[in-house]
Design an enzyme around this catalytic site. Structure first.
Site, PDB file in Angstrom:
ATOM      1  N   CYS A  73      25.512  27.061  82.360  1.00  0.00           N
ATOM      2  CA  CYS A  73      25.481  27.246  81.299  1.00  0.00           C
ATOM      3  C   CYS A  73      26.917  29.280  81.949  1.00  0.00           C
ATOM      4  CB  CYS A  73      24.896  28.613  81.369  1.00  0.00           C
ATOM      5  SG  CYS A  73      24.749  30.248  79.970  1.00  0.00           S
ATOM      6  N   CYS A 105      26.342  33.849  83.405  1.00  0.00           N
ATOM      7  CA  CYS A 105      26.771  34.594  84.533  1.00  0.00           C
ATOM      8  C   CYS A 105      27.097  33.932  85.411  1.00  0.00           C
ATOM      9  CB  CYS A 105      25.354  34.169  85.038  1.00  0.00           C
ATOM     10  SG  CYS A 105      23.987  35.351  84.655  1.00  0.00           S
ATOM     11  N   CYS A 146      16.827  33.239  79.334  1.00  0.00           N
ATOM     12  CA  CYS A 146      17.651  34.320  79.710  1.00  0.00           C
ATOM     13  C   CYS A 146      16.761  35.213  80.891  1.00  0.00           C
ATOM     14  CB  CYS A 146      18.204  34.008  78.812  1.00  0.00           C
ATOM     15  SG  CYS A 146      20.298  35.291  79.949  1.00  0.00           S
ATOM     16  N   GLN A 151      26.750  49.421  73.984  1.00  0.00           N
ATOM     17  CA  GLN A 151      26.883  48.975  74.786  1.00  0.00           C
ATOM     18  C   GLN A 151      25.192  48.235  75.496  1.00  0.00           C
ATOM     19  OE1 GLN A 151      29.243  49.526  77.344  1.00  0.00           O
ATOM     20  NE2 GLN A 151      30.122  50.760  76.975  1.00  0.00           N
ATOM     21  N   PHE A 183      38.230  56.574  70.656  1.00  0.00           N
ATOM     22  CA  PHE A 183      36.804  55.293  70.771  1.00  0.00           C
ATOM     23  C   PHE A 183      35.554  55.732  70.444  1.00  0.00           C
ATOM     24  CE2 PHE A 183      41.286  55.120  73.278  1.00  0.00           C
ATOM     25  CZ  PHE A 183      41.993  54.277  72.888  1.00  0.00           C
ATOM     26  N   ASN A 187      28.389  57.343  70.498  1.00  0.00           N
ATOM     27  CA  ASN A 187      27.529  57.282  71.763  1.00  0.00           C
ATOM     28  C   ASN A 187      27.373  58.166  72.755  1.00  0.00           C
ATOM     29  OD1 ASN A 187      25.390  55.379  74.028  1.00  0.00           O
ATOM     30  ND2 ASN A 187      27.210  55.048  74.753  1.00  0.00           N
ATOM     31  N   ASP A 212      43.680  55.077  62.796  1.00  0.00           N
ATOM     32  CA  ASP A 212      44.707  54.479  63.857  1.00  0.00           C
ATOM     33  C   ASP A 212      44.634  54.676  65.011  1.00  0.00           C
ATOM     34  OD1 ASP A 212      46.847  52.250  64.878  1.00  0.00           O
ATOM     35  OD2 ASP A 212      47.714  52.267  63.784  1.00  0.00           O
ATOM     36  N   CYS A 264      35.932  50.010  80.205  1.00  0.00           N
ATOM     37  CA  CYS A 264      35.009  47.939  80.801  1.00  0.00           C
ATOM     38  C   CYS A 264      36.229  47.536  81.293  1.00  0.00           C
ATOM     39  CB  CYS A 264      34.815  47.339  79.025  1.00  0.00           C
ATOM     40  SG  CYS A 264      36.176  47.045  77.950  1.00  0.00           S
TER      41      CYS A 264
END
Length: 468
Positions: free
Chosen positions: A89, A92, A174, A296, A325, A330, A378, A424
């Site tokens: 897979c 991971c 999983c 998230q 953003f 959140n 934008d 990220c």
């Protein structure tokens, strides 16, 4: 011991000879690095301190790639992989490395990138905040599984993409998924394999929300009534919300679809859907989202990340805070909730996806946050002259992997006192940090975030303050 994927030998090519190499370090993707004839050799699943037998698979001018054949001398940091699909897979890639060693590697990688772009020889220990780390297993509240219909034998596979391939690895469970989601994979696989319209099924997205388990099944054609009944029965038995998504993106709850004649079923309006949601600010705020919206995937780490961002910004009376953003809110929701007792404090969220802006506005309304407003724009454009922007005292950035380089060019006109940057992608964070430093900011806090244990992915957040 880790299971290594063994590719079928290509009979038209002569295999390169086996080499015995010493692994010295990991690269940013978690592959072991060794030297051979003046070249760096990248070896997936090999660890520093190990002597390994490998076979070269790809040679370039300055580097080579190799397949791990055998571990001749094992690292004490090597761990047994917990998943039977590991090595096949593509999800991971660090299960073979002990958790504390994973976190140390990620911290080191983040620091090296920040040093490279900051011009400083080291990261000041006083700047180094405690990492935000996750439980090693069952942390993902969201996952997308692929389907593959074999037209020859009419079979259907459900699983994740294979390592470095578009092939699908069928799976039954999983260990990084939230347990209710992991437990659904095999029942879903059996169900979908029995449907009449197997060839019309696309991916399956699973979400574990605070208000239940949600599944979205992509369909390319209207399903026959028998399939709708089977899906509705499954949803009822499993106690989940099962939605169908067509080519237009419209969502339909199978429980509200009235079976019609042989041609299919009648669709209801999206407004009838129950939407997934999660709590923020110790349950004081609820954030709703539609399947397809970005959220998230690690609920526990997200809670702590949001709390840390709010604390770092240190909200004060009369301040205006910009959340760029912002997604479905959140961070904005938590900031506005914290600022409700601060006279005149205002939070402005800006997002580039109109559907997410609409959902964010609904979230502000549902939570009675009158000090919070959202705008669509934008995010690569200069927004400094927008009438709704005005003075900005503090700034939160949570960009996609590409970072916020364009935004930082005009944001310098606003001169916010504090900037919290949630990333990220440490490479774009490091690059953008150099821009902030050149604009007169100082790095005050840096925190590694292990959002995705068992993988090489690193997240981070940094606090910058304008030099006084």
């Amino acid at each position: 011991m880790a299971q290594f994927f063994k590719e079928k030998a290509n009979k038209s090519k002569q295999l390169s000879p086996k080499l015995s190499l010493n692994v010295t370090q990991l690269d940013h993707l978690g592959a072991g690095m060794a030297q051979h004839q003046g070249k760096v050799v990248f070896i997936p699943q090999a660890l520093p301190g190990e002597r390994v037998s490998v076979q070269l698979t790809d040679q370039k001018k300055s580097f080579a790639k190799a397949k791990l054949i055998k571990i001749e001398q094992q690292s004490p940091e090597r761990a047994d992989a917990s998943c039977p699909h590991y090595g096949h897979c593509g999800g991971c890639d660090l299960q073979h490395l002990a958790l504390d060693a994973q976190q140390n590697h990620k911290q080191q990688s983040l620091n090296e990138l920040m040093v490279k772009f900051s011009g400083s020889p080291v990261i000041d220990p006083q700047v180094q905040a405690a990492p935000l780390v996750s439980p090693p297993w069952h942390y993902r509240r969201r996952a997308r599984l692929a389907t593959y219909f074999n037209n020859n034998d009419k079979s259907l596979k459900l699983g994740f993409r294979a390592l470095s391939s578009k092939q699908i690895v069928p799976i039954k469970q999983c260990p990084v998924l939230a347990e209710p989601l992991s437990a659904l994979i095999n029942p879903f696989s059996l169900l979908l394999a029995r449907l009449k319209a197997k060839a019309s099924l696309g991916h399956l997205e699973l979400t574990q929300a605070d208000n239940g388990t949600f599944a979205v099944l992509r369909v390319t054609k209207v399903l026959p009534a028998a399939d709708i009944r089977a899906l509705a029965s499954f949803a009822l038995t499993q106690g989940i919300n099962l939605l169908l998504q067509d080519d237009s993106g419209a969502l339909t709850d199978v429980m509200t679809m009235a079976p019609a004649e042989d041609e299919g079923a009648t669709q209801v309006e999206q407004s009838a859907l129950t939407l997934p949601e999660y709590a923020l600010s110790q349950g004081q705020v609820s954030c709703q989202f539609t399947p397809g919206n970005f959220v998230q995937v690690n609920a526990e780490v997200n809670q702590r990340m949001v709390e840390q961002a709010v604390n770092w910004l240190d909200l004060q009376v009369g301040e205006r805070v910009l959340d760029l953003f912002c997604g479905v809110g959140n961070f904005s929701l938590a900031l506005a909730n914290r600022g409700q007792n601060l006279d005149g404090l205002e939070v402005i969220g800006v997002e580039g996806v109109p559907e997410m802006v609409q959902q964010a506005r609904e979230n502000a309304k549902r939570n009675n946050l009158a000090n919070l407003s959202f705008y669509h724009a934008d995010l690569s454009a200069d927004l400094s002259n927008e009438k709704w922007l005005g003075k900005i005292d503090k700034l939160l950035l949570d960009p996609a992997r590409a970072g916020a380089f364009e935004s930082l060019q005009w944001l310098q006109k606003m001169k916010p006192k504090k900037v919290v940057y949630v990333s990220c992608n440490p490479a774009s964070l490091a690059r953008d940090s150099s821009v902030l430093l050149s604009q007169g900011y100082q790095l005050k806090q840096l925190s590694m975030i292990d959002m995705f244990p068992q993988t090489h992915h690193i997240e981070a957040m940094a606090l910058f303050e304008i030099a006084t």
